[in-house]
Motif scaffolding. Structure first.
Motif, PDB file in Angstrom:
ATOM      1  N   LYS A 153       0.837  -1.190   0.000  1.00  0.00           N
ATOM      2  CA  LYS A 153       0.000   0.000   0.000  1.00  0.00           C
ATOM      3  C   LYS A 153       0.878   1.249   0.000  1.00  0.00           C
ATOM      4  CE  LYS A 153      -4.013  -1.990   2.329  1.00  0.00           C
ATOM      5  NZ  LYS A 153      -4.912  -1.878   3.498  1.00  0.00           N
ATOM      6  N   VAL A 154       0.595   2.145  -0.941  1.00  0.00           N
ATOM      7  CA  VAL A 154       1.348   3.392  -1.036  1.00  0.00           C
ATOM      8  C   VAL A 154       0.656   4.440  -0.173  1.00  0.00           C
ATOM      9  CG1 VAL A 154       2.218   5.187  -2.566  1.00  0.00           C
ATOM     10  CG2 VAL A 154       2.079   2.826  -3.375  1.00  0.00           C
ATOM     11  N   THR A 155       1.362   4.916   0.844  1.00  0.00           N
ATOM     12  CA  THR A 155       0.779   5.925   1.732  1.00  0.00           C
ATOM     13  C   THR A 155       1.454   7.263   1.491  1.00  0.00           C
ATOM     14  OG1 THR A 155       2.373   5.284   3.450  1.00  0.00           O
ATOM     15  CG2 THR A 155       0.186   4.256   3.524  1.00  0.00           C
ATOM     16  N   SER A 156       0.669   8.329   1.580  1.00  0.00           N
ATOM     17  CA  SER A 156       1.219   9.665   1.383  1.00  0.00           C
ATOM     18  C   SER A 156       2.083  10.053   2.580  1.00  0.00           C
ATOM     19  CB  SER A 156       0.088  10.677   1.212  1.00  0.00           C
ATOM     20  OG  SER A 156      -0.674  10.381   0.065  1.00  0.00           O
ATOM     21  N   GLU A 157       3.145  10.776   2.293  1.00  0.00           N
ATOM     22  CA  GLU A 157       4.037  11.248   3.347  1.00  0.00           C
ATOM     23  C   GLU A 157       3.357  12.385   4.111  1.00  0.00           C
ATOM     24  OE1 GLU A 157       8.559  13.131   3.571  1.00  0.00           O
ATOM     25  OE2 GLU A 157       7.868  12.099   1.764  1.00  0.00           O
ATOM     26  N   LYS A 158       3.262  12.236   5.424  1.00  0.00           N
ATOM     27  CA  LYS A 158       2.604  13.258   6.239  1.00  0.00           C
ATOM     28  C   LYS A 158       3.568  14.426   6.491  1.00  0.00           C
ATOM     29  CE  LYS A 158       1.332  10.611   9.699  1.00  0.00           C
ATOM     30  NZ  LYS A 158       0.669  10.232  10.990  1.00  0.00           N
ATOM     31  N   VAL A 159       3.058  15.654   6.314  1.00  0.00           N
ATOM     32  CA  VAL A 159       3.900  16.837   6.479  1.00  0.00           C
ATOM     33  C   VAL A 159       3.158  17.917   7.250  1.00  0.00           C
ATOM     34  CG1 VAL A 159       5.019  16.358   4.265  1.00  0.00           C
ATOM     35  CG2 VAL A 159       3.172  18.014   4.349  1.00  0.00           C
ATOM     36  N   VAL A 160       3.919  18.836   7.816  1.00  0.00           N
ATOM     37  CA  VAL A 160       3.335  20.054   8.397  1.00  0.00           C
ATOM     38  C   VAL A 160       3.805  21.237   7.552  1.00  0.00           C
ATOM     39  CG1 VAL A 160       3.176  19.154  10.746  1.00  0.00           C
ATOM     40  CG2 VAL A 160       5.260  20.348  10.040  1.00  0.00           C
ATOM     41  N   LEU A 161       2.948  22.232   7.398  1.00  0.00           N
ATOM     42  CA  LEU A 161       3.263  23.421   6.616  1.00  0.00           C
ATOM     43  C   LEU A 161       3.480  24.612   7.547  1.00  0.00           C
ATOM     44  CD1 LEU A 161       0.538  23.078   3.830  1.00  0.00           C
ATOM     45  CD2 LEU A 161       2.816  22.056   3.896  1.00  0.00           C
ATOM     46  N   ILE A 162       4.482  25.415   7.253  1.00  0.00           N
ATOM     47  CA  ILE A 162       4.844  26.522   8.137  1.00  0.00           C
ATOM     48  C   ILE A 162       4.980  27.809   7.321  1.00  0.00           C
ATOM     49  CG2 ILE A 162       6.553  27.377   9.784  1.00  0.00           C
ATOM     50  CD1 ILE A 162       7.325  24.329  10.155  1.00  0.00           C
ATOM     51  N   GLY A 163       4.281  28.851   7.754  1.00  0.00           N
ATOM     52  CA  GLY A 163       4.351  30.141   7.070  1.00  0.00           C
ATOM     53  C   GLY A 163       4.391  31.276   8.077  1.00  0.00           C
ATOM     54  N   VAL A 164       4.601  32.495   7.584  1.00  0.00           N
ATOM     55  CA  VAL A 164       4.640  33.660   8.468  1.00  0.00           C
ATOM     56  C   VAL A 164       3.687  34.741   7.965  1.00  0.00           C
ATOM     57  CG1 VAL A 164       6.995  33.327   9.316  1.00  0.00           C
ATOM     58  CG2 VAL A 164       6.622  34.590   7.188  1.00  0.00           C
ATOM     59  N   ILE A 165       3.214  35.558   8.911  1.00  0.00           N
ATOM     60  CA  ILE A 165       2.392  36.725   8.591  1.00  0.00           C
ATOM     61  C   ILE A 165       3.249  37.941   8.896  1.00  0.00           C
ATOM     62  CG2 ILE A 165       0.281  37.988   9.150  1.00  0.00           C
ATOM     63  CD1 ILE A 165      -0.839  35.246  10.177  1.00  0.00           C
ATOM     64  N   THR A 166       3.587  38.705   7.868  1.00  0.00           N
ATOM     65  CA  THR A 166       4.490  39.847   8.039  1.00  0.00           C
ATOM     66  C   THR A 166       3.820  41.129   7.579  1.00  0.00           C
ATOM     67  OG1 THR A 166       5.445  39.623   5.823  1.00  0.00           O
ATOM     68  CG2 THR A 166       6.462  38.325   7.588  1.00  0.00           C
ATOM     69  N   GLN A 167       4.573  42.233   7.646  1.00  0.00           N
ATOM     70  CA  GLN A 167       4.025  43.524   7.201  1.00  0.00           C
ATOM     71  C   GLN A 167       3.812  43.552   5.688  1.00  0.00           C
ATOM     72  OE1 GLN A 167       6.911  46.473   8.318  1.00  0.00           O
ATOM     73  NE2 GLN A 167       8.650  45.224   7.667  1.00  0.00           N
ATOM     74  N   HIS A 168       4.504  42.667   4.963  1.00  0.00           N
ATOM     75  CA  HIS A 168       4.338  42.595   3.509  1.00  0.00           C
ATOM     76  C   HIS A 168       3.390  41.476   3.079  1.00  0.00           C
ATOM     77  CE1 HIS A 168       7.560  45.463   3.220  1.00  0.00           C
ATOM     78  NE2 HIS A 168       8.388  44.657   3.866  1.00  0.00           N
ATOM     79  N   GLN A 169       2.950  40.665   4.034  1.00  0.00           N
ATOM     80  CA  GLN A 169       2.104  39.508   3.715  1.00  0.00           C
ATOM     81  C   GLN A 169       1.092  39.324   4.846  1.00  0.00           C
ATOM     82  OE1 GLN A 169       4.062  35.886   2.034  1.00  0.00           O
ATOM     83  NE2 GLN A 169       3.161  34.796   3.761  1.00  0.00           N
ATOM     84  N   ASP A 170      -0.141  39.808   4.618  1.00  0.00           N
ATOM     85  CA  ASP A 170      -1.141  39.745   5.688  1.00  0.00           C
ATOM     86  C   ASP A 170      -1.676  38.321   5.870  1.00  0.00           C
ATOM     87  OD1 ASP A 170      -3.035  39.298   3.673  1.00  0.00           O
ATOM     88  OD2 ASP A 170      -3.555  41.423   3.527  1.00  0.00           O
ATOM     89  N   GLU A 171      -2.600  38.175   6.822  1.00  0.00           N
ATOM     90  CA  GLU A 171      -3.107  36.845   7.162  1.00  0.00           C
ATOM     91  C   GLU A 171      -3.820  36.183   5.983  1.00  0.00           C
ATOM     92  OE1 GLU A 171      -5.745  34.692  10.708  1.00  0.00           O
ATOM     93  OE2 GLU A 171      -5.317  36.844  10.774  1.00  0.00           O
ATOM     94  N   GLY A 172      -4.586  36.984   5.228  1.00  0.00           N
ATOM     95  CA  GLY A 172      -5.302  36.440   4.072  1.00  0.00           C
ATOM     96  C   GLY A 172      -4.346  35.905   3.019  1.00  0.00           C
ATOM     97  N   GLN A 173      -3.301  36.698   2.709  1.00  0.00           N
ATOM     98  CA  GLN A 173      -2.305  36.261   1.732  1.00  0.00           C
ATOM     99  C   GLN A 173      -1.555  35.036   2.222  1.00  0.00           C
ATOM    100  OE1 GLN A 173      -0.181  40.035   1.329  1.00  0.00           O
ATOM    101  NE2 GLN A 173      -0.686  40.076  -0.844  1.00  0.00           N
ATOM    102  N   SER A 174      -1.221  35.040   3.516  1.00  0.00           N
ATOM    103  CA  SER A 174      -0.490  33.902   4.087  1.00  0.00           C
ATOM    104  C   SER A 174      -1.292  32.609   3.955  1.00  0.00           C
ATOM    105  CB  SER A 174      -0.171  34.174   5.563  1.00  0.00           C
ATOM    106  OG  SER A 174       0.512  33.079   6.131  1.00  0.00           O
ATOM    107  N   ASN A 175      -2.601  32.684   4.258  1.00  0.00           N
ATOM    108  CA  ASN A 175      -3.464  31.497   4.135  1.00  0.00           C
ATOM    109  C   ASN A 175      -3.570  31.044   2.684  1.00  0.00           C
ATOM    110  OD1 ASN A 175      -4.067  31.229   6.880  1.00  0.00           O
ATOM    111  ND2 ASN A 175      -5.758  32.691   6.759  1.00  0.00           N
TER     112      ASN A 175
END
Length: 403
Positions: free
Chosen positions: A6-28
């Motif tokens: 059985k081929v299982t997908s590799e589980k990952v976590v995603l990490i991002g930042v909310i900065t003065q150039h990238q607001d919460e909406g853009q980050s999401n």
């Protein structure tokens, strides 16, 4: 008996930042795109982490406390891969790996991995390999040594090399070889383009996964690989198309994306030559995507970088069958009407109205409005064709079929 694996997908976590150039909406939104990239690469996102910072931490990208939180979650859920939404420096990568003690990737590395999986021809594989080597060069601290490859012999004995210097020399040598190989292929591609004669060239450009290959298949009646995943097309495909009585060449190119790695833009220079040498661009847009205007801006930015922004362009808004807009109830006096509430007819009256006749709404999958699309492309190609062949050097006279 052979056991089923059985081929299982590799589980990952995603990490991002909310900065003065990238607001919460853009980050999401960027993390949504990163999740789609992860899915395309064969992974499965199980958790997202974001942190508000003025600027990313120069040592660990995110704060030390948030990094400890990520490690605790990964240890508790047996996750061994963390993917960051921005490109990490070699020092950041090293520091994060020390803390998380797992495989750490950034957005650039993930895109390069997808490109490596998707590349089919020798040309595309060479381009991807060059980009990977250029990305790898400053990030060699954790690789195995290659001391057995050191040169020896008379006059070659010296103070010796450290492991990292050896690795770097090997990578630099490989980059030099790949660049030489690409130069040879570039000449071959230039000859191929020259041999196509004076035929009008039309190129499909646009963000990744907007339906360029599907449109190519419908218009040219070919069988170009198309899939609902990012970067399904890496290899440039050229097909001869005849609409009414005018033949022209239609090219399907690699899709663009925000935060496109600079290594890829450089190594795919020859692929982008197809766009540079095109007479007419069909800018395909997925109008069903909530942020399609940002996608248009990203594509226009890259077109500007490759000096193709001033070419004649037809905006083709695809996937109208998937377009959905929010509605406001008649008795709702509070909700303010925004772009999310626009119908297609209302969108046509916005900035799209300034495009005059260079704007089309189609569905390549369901073949909606394709006759209008063909008529518009025919008119624009005809204008170019007449200037190139002033004595009407068509294949045959235009005629209208009797019903």
């Amino acid at each position: 008996m052979i056991e089923e694996k059985k081929v299982t997908s590799e589980k990952v976590v995603l990490i991002g930042v909310i900065t003065q150039h990238q607001d919460e909406g853009q980050s999401n939104e960027y993390l949504d795109e990163l999740e789609f990239l992860t899915l395309t690469a064969g992974g499965k996102s199980v958790k997202r982490f974001t942190q508000k910072l003025e600027t990313p931490n120069p040592k660990t990208f995110i704060g030390a406390g948030k990094l400890d939180t990520v490690k605790s979650y990964m240890d508790a859920n047996n996750i061994e891969t963390a993917i960051f939404d921005d490109e990490l420096s070699s020092s950041q990568l090293r520091n994060i790996e020390k803390v998380l003690d797992c495989k750490v990737l950034d957005r650039t590395n993930l895109i390069l991995d997808i490109f490596a999986r998707r590349a089919q021809t020798s040309y595309a594989r060479t381009q991807v390999e060059l980009a990977q080597c250029q990305y790898l060069l400053p990030r060699l601290t954790r690789l195995w040594t290659h001391l057995e490859r050191q040169k020896g012999g008379i006059g070659m004995r010296g103070p010796g090399e450290t492991e990292i210097e050896t690795d770097r020399r090997i990578i630099r040598d490989k980059i030099t070889l790949l660049k030489k190989k690409l130069k040879i292929i570039d000449k071959q591609m230039a000859v191929q383009r020259k041999n196509r004669g004076k035929m009008v060239r039309v190129a499909l450009v646009g963000y990744t996964n907007v339906g360029k290959s599907t449109l190519m298949n419908v218009v040219s009646k070919s069988n170009v690989f198309a899939e609902n995943k990012l970067f399904a097309t890496l290899d440039t495909t050229v097909r001869k198309v005849v609409i009414k009585n005018i033949p022209f060449l239609l090219t399907d190119t690699v899709g663009f994306i925000r935060k496109l790695p600079t290594q890829l833009v450089e190594s795919f220079k020859s692929t982008l030559d197809e766009v540079r040498e095109a007479d007419l661009l069909l800018h395909v847009v997925d109008i069903s995507h909530p942020n399609f205007e940002d996608h248009i801006a990203s594509v226009n930015k890259i077109l500007g970088e490759i000096k193709s922004a001033d070419k004649p362009t037809i905006m083709v808004f695809n996937k109208i069958d998937d377009y959905q807009h929010q509605t406001i109830d008649e008795d709702d006096l509070v909700t303010e009407k925004t772009k999310e509430h626009y119908t297609l007819a209302e969108w046509e009256k916005t900035w799209m109205n300034k495009l005059e006749n260079n704007c089309l709404f189609i569905s390549a999958l369901n073949k909606e409005n394709l006759e209008e699309f063909r008529a518009k492309v025919f008119e624009d190609v005809k204008k170019i064709h007449i200037t190139r062949f002033p004595y009407n050097d068509f294949l045959y006279e235009e005629y209208v079929e009797e019903k």
